[in-house]
Every structure is written in structure tokens, then in C-alpha cells.
Scaffold this active site. Structure first.
Site, short mmCIF file in Angstrom:
data_model
loop_
_atom_site.label_atom_id
_atom_site.label_comp_id
_atom_site.label_asym_id
_atom_site.label_seq_id
_atom_site.Cartn_x
_atom_site.Cartn_y
_atom_site.Cartn_z
N TRP A 91 0.86 -1.25 -0.13
CA TRP A 91 -0.17 -0.04 -0.14
C TRP A 91 0.86 1.36 0.07
O TRP A 91 0.78 2.17 -0.82
CB TRP A 91 -0.78 -0.04 1.18
CG TRP A 91 -1.76 1.24 1.12
CD1 TRP A 91 -3.05 1.14 0.78
CD2 TRP A 91 -1.68 2.39 1.80
NE1 TRP A 91 -3.26 2.79 0.85
CE2 TRP A 91 -2.36 3.20 1.72
CE3 TRP A 91 -0.41 3.04 2.41
CZ2 TRP A 91 -2.52 4.83 2.04
CZ3 TRP A 91 -0.16 4.33 3.12
CH2 TRP A 91 -1.39 5.29 2.71
N TYR A 142 0.99 3.93 -3.01
CA TYR A 142 0.70 5.43 -2.65
C TYR A 142 1.72 6.46 -3.06
O TYR A 142 1.66 7.54 -3.56
CB TYR A 142 0.37 5.50 -1.19
CG TYR A 142 -0.28 7.07 -0.95
CD1 TYR A 142 -1.38 7.02 -1.13
CD2 TYR A 142 0.50 7.89 -0.28
CE1 TYR A 142 -2.32 8.37 -0.72
CE2 TYR A 142 -0.03 9.27 0.02
CZ TYR A 142 -1.59 9.22 -0.11
OH TYR A 142 -2.04 10.52 0.06
N ASP A 150 -6.21 -0.95 -0.36
CA ASP A 150 -6.81 0.37 0.37
C ASP A 150 -8.25 0.05 0.83
O ASP A 150 -9.07 -0.52 0.08
CB ASP A 150 -6.74 1.52 -0.25
CG ASP A 150 -7.13 2.66 0.35
OD1 ASP A 150 -6.26 3.25 1.23
OD2 ASP A 150 -8.40 3.14 0.34
#
Length: 495
Positions: free
Chosen positions: A430, A434, A450
Site C-alpha cells: 500500500w 501510494y 486500500d
């Protein structure tokens, strides 16, 4: 993007755009400004190149050549039109979807990689040979790396000449030229005019070279979901470093070891934003503008992206409601990586609180601070030996930031785009996705795990689908999954 070669120099962007030379001629005749930035039009009889929406008299088809970017047109021997200013058009999306090597090379060129070092050093940094790098640029952009760099410098010099009152020597330095002679020669070659001629043409009443504030226009391809962009940044604004309201974004920055400040707001006319900077020397303006453009994702092609994503029934309502939604970038890759680690397993407000504590504890205070902009974000060196857990952060996340800071301070650049998988403790899928979205400007980065995103994809009354199912659902959204994630986040409380 693949590039077809119709004759020995005409370059036709195709592939994801689906445009051939005849399509582009029709677009040029229609003067449809939605095609601006996708290609430029060269007119062999006049020796100039234009935007597709240029208001000048339409040339005959036999006199027209199409090019993927301004650098390719200038390599052909053409100069930019003084009426439509194709050099002021937002960056071409020609490199989007091309191999990562070209995309990363363009990013490094924007950051000045060819200003002091040569093509061999750039190729070595990319892990390829100089010959292969030249081949990739010729295939995808129709111009050599040094030609792209020279064109960017000349166009930025023109922007400063026409929009500011900076002295000529400072304009030359800011544009990456080592001497006034090279600066003058490059401007004459590109525009068939001297720097003084360009300054007189663009002179603005009341311009004052002594003003501390530098104001520049940042063009973009419409539409731009400006309110949504500011809303995303406002919810994540770092206390002391950033201030975001309903109209503008402001923050502190460090340039050449000095504290400075920038502010971005709507322009007086559609199609551009207004950038103001205080405390930024001329030599740092090019890098500053490049970073701000990435922060606001101003080089995106919203028409192409929205058309692609609107084919999906899940995304179509959001695309209609938010045309031109962008993926907010970051001022600094290290900063956004730290912000992402702080946001692991906590809400957006919780992560913002932790970021404010980190800045207050380890960031440098800004001299003569005004309003809420009081600190600079901590540098990697400042955090490399800091007691990060003292701000109330769990030991595991504190250790992750410590490891990232030490690796970055040692010059490893662990999160730089194109460097392969990240192998740092605490940097999971994640976080890596990001950071790739916002710091690496990867249009296809997608944080499939997410929770908010998974909830947005869940059928009514059903639990969120597992990550594997989300990845399968996202396949039709390639290569724009980062924009799909923004639409999904916009449907509920964003991470």
C-alpha cells in the site's frame, strides 16, 4: 506511446490516442483546443510550428507535418508560432505509457540531469547505454535527449523573459545556460529573435525587477477539477508546512539551503493557474515550476483519461461529476513517503496530527514566518538519528521512517521511480503504491489493498472484496488506475 514515422521526420502520435495524420489535420482545421498538448503542427512553407487550435490561416495539407513534441519540431528546423505560443502549451503526453526508462529520463532531465553532466552520465544513472537511450528518445519523441533538454531550457527562458522582470543574466542562469553567449544563441535559434526582442513583446506594465515576489502562469489542458484537487490537499495539509483553503495552496520550501514560500491559486483566465514565489532565486525557478506542475498534475491529458475511465459503469458517475480529476503529486518524494508511513492504519486526520508533531519537533523554523507557514519539513539527515517514536508513533512505524531517512541520506534514493522493488522495513504494497502515485507520478499505480477503495467497490450490503478481486476489477482501467483510485476515494472518506 508508439510513434509512427510517415516520412523521414514527420512524427505522428498514435496508440492510446488513436490519431493518424489525417485525424490530426481535421483536428487542426476544426481548431478544437481539446487536442492541444497531444501534438504540434509544423508548416513547412512558413518554417513555424503551432498548436492544433492556432487561429492563423489553415495551411494546405501538403505543407503540414505533425510532431509528438516541440523538441521534435525544433529538431526539424521549425520555430514556434508567435501567435498561438505552442511552447507555452502544457507538456506533451507523448511519453505517457512508454517504457519506464523514457519516463524516468524525462523526469531527470526536468530536474537538470543534463545541465552539468552529459548523456553518458544520464544513461548510466538509468542503467542503460547512451546509444540505447538515444534510440528510445528517437523512437518515442523524435528528438535526442540533449535536444529535449535544450528546448525545455529555451522555452523556460522565454517564459521568464515575457512574464518577469528578472535581469538577463538571472534568466540565463535560471534556464540552465552556463553563459550569456550560449543563452543568446539558443534563444535566437529557437525563436528567431533576441532575448531583448522577446522581453519587449511580453513586457507587462508595472513590472519591477526589485519585487521579492515572482509570478508565473502555469498552463494546463482543461478541464481541471480544481476544487476537488484542493480538497484532497486540504485534508492532508501538513501543519506548519502547508496551508490550503478553498481558493489556494501555499507551503514552505527549501531551495539552495534557504527557506522560501510558494502559493498557487486560480488564474485570471481559464487554462492556467497563478504561481507566486517568495525567496526563490532565478537559478531555482525551473526546478520549482517543474515540481509545482507535478504537484498539481498539470501535464495530464484529462480528455483521454476521462474517456477511458467513463467506459466502466462503476467509475462513470464520478467521471461525469468530476471532469478533469487529477492525481495530486508531491513537492518532495521523501516528504510524501514519510507522510504515507504516518498514515498507515490511521485516519487522515490522525496522520495529519502526527505529521504536525513531526514537523514541530524536527523541522527547521522559518525566519520571519507569516500566518501558518512556520517550518520546513524535516530533511532525511534531520530524521536519520531522531527519536521519532517520541511524537507518539508506534515503534514499527518510527523504525520504518528511520530506515527510509537513513537510506535517503546515504544517497540510495530507494523510492525513486524506476529503481525496482522497494526493500525497506515498513514499506509494504500500500505504501509503495501510494508513494508511486503521488511521488513517482506513476499513472497506473494502484493501492488495491486500500480499505476505502475496496469499500467503494463493494456491492450494496456486501463486505469489501479481497485485494485479489480488486486487482482483477482494475485491469480495464489500465494504464490510468491511479486516476481510477482518485475517483473511488472521492466517493467516500479518503484515506
Amino acid at each position: 506511446m508508439r510513434v509512427e514515422q510517415n516520412d523521414h521526420r514527420e512524427l505522428v502520435p498514435c496508440g492510446s490516442h488513436g490519431l493518424n495524420a489525417e485525424d490530426m489535420y481535421v483536428a487542426m482545421v476544426s481548431r478544437d483546443r481539446r487536442f492541444e498538448g497531444q501534438f504540434v503542427v509544423g508548416v513547412t512553407t512558413t518554417g513555424i510550428y503551432c498548436r492544433p487550435g492556432c487561429p492563423a490561416r489553415t495551411p494546405r495539407r501538403s505543407s503540414v507535418r505533425f510532431f509528438a513534441c516541440p523538441a521534435a519540431a525544433q529538431a526539424y528546423g521549425l520555430r514556434p508560432c508567435l501567435r498561438c505560443r505552442p511552447d507555452a502549451s502544457p507538456g506533451t503526453p507523448a511519453a505517457l505509457g512508454t517504457p519506464a526508462t523514457v519516463t524516468r529520463a524525462l523526469r531527470l532531465i526536468d530536474e537538470g540531469a543534463l545541465d552539468e553532466a552529459g548523456i553518458d552520465a544520464l544513461a548510466d544513472r538509468l542503467g542503460v547505454t547512451a546509444r540505447h537511450l538515444r534510440r528510445l528518445f528517437d523512437q518515442h519523441l523524435g528528438a535526442a535527449p540533449i535536444a529535449v533538454a535544450r528546448t525545455k531550457r529555451a522555452h523556460f527562458a522565454r517564459k521568464l523573459l515575457e512574464e518577469t522582470a528578472l535581469p538577463m543574466t538571472e534568466v540565463a542562469h535560471a534556464s540552465g545556460f552556463s553563459s550569456l553567449r550560449r543563452f543568446n544563441d539558443a534563444v535566437r535559434a529557437a525563436f528567431r529573435a533576441t532575448p531583448s526582442d522577446l522581453r519587449r513583446r511580453g513586457a507587462r506594465p508595472g513590472a519591477d525587477a526589485a519585487r521579492a515576489e515572482v509570478v508565473l502562469r502555469l498552463p494546463y489542458r482543461a478541464p481541471l477539477a480544481y476544487d476537488d484537487l484542493l480538497g484532497f490537499l486540504r485534508r492532508r495539509a501538513i501543519p506548519g508546512v502547508e496551508r490550503v483553503d478553498t481558493e489556494s495552496y501555499a507551503r514552505t520550501i527549501e531551495v539552495a539551503g534557504r527557506a522560501a514560500r510558494i502559493e498557487v491559486r486560480r488564474g485570471a483566465e481559464d487554462g492556467h493557474l497563478r504561481l507566486s514565489a517568495w525567496g526563490v532565486a532565478g537559478a531555482d525557478l525551473f526546478t520549482m515550476v517543474t515540481r509545482v506542475r507535478r504537484l498539481f498534475d498539470l501535464d495530464a491529458d484529462p480528455l483521454l483519461i476521462d474517456t477511458h475511465l467513463a467506459r466502466d459503469r462503476r467509475l462513470a458517475p464520478s467521471v461525469r461529476a468530476r471532469p478533469g480529476l487529477r492525481v495530486p503529486g508531491a513537492w518532495d518524494g521523501f516528504e510524501i513517503a514519510v507522510r504515507a508511513i504516518l498514515g498507515q492504519q490511521v485516519s487522515v486526520p490522525g496522520a495529519t496530527t502526527l505529521a504536525g508533531r513531526l514537523v514541530a519537533r524536527f523541522g527547521l523554523s522559518v525566519p520571519d514566518a507569516t500566518d501558518a507557514l512556520t517550518h520546513l519539513f524535516p530533511t532525511p539527515h534531520a530524521l536519520a538519528d531522531a527519536d521519532i517514536a517520541s511524537i507518539g508513533l508506534p515503534q514499527a512505524r518510527a523504525a520504518a521512517i528511520l530506515g527510509l531517512a537513513r537510506a535517503t541520506a546515504d544517497g540510495q534514493r530507494p523510492l525513486e521511480p524506476g529503481r525496482g522493488p522497494v526493500e525497506l522495513a515498513g514499506i509494504g504494497p500500500w505504501t509503495a503504491a501510494y508513494v508511486a502515485m503521488r511521488g513517482g507520478r506513476d499513472p497506473d499505480a494502484f493501492p488495491a489493498g486500500d480499505l476505502v477503495l475496496r469499500r467503494a467497490l463493494a456491492a450494496e450490503g456486501q463486505p469489501p472484496p479481497p485485494e485479489r478481486a480488486v486487482l482483477l476489477l482494475s485491469e480495464p482501467w489500465r494504464p490510468w488506475r491511479a486516476y481510477a483510485a482518485m475517483h473511488l476515494w472521492s466517493l467516500g472518506a479518503a484515506r
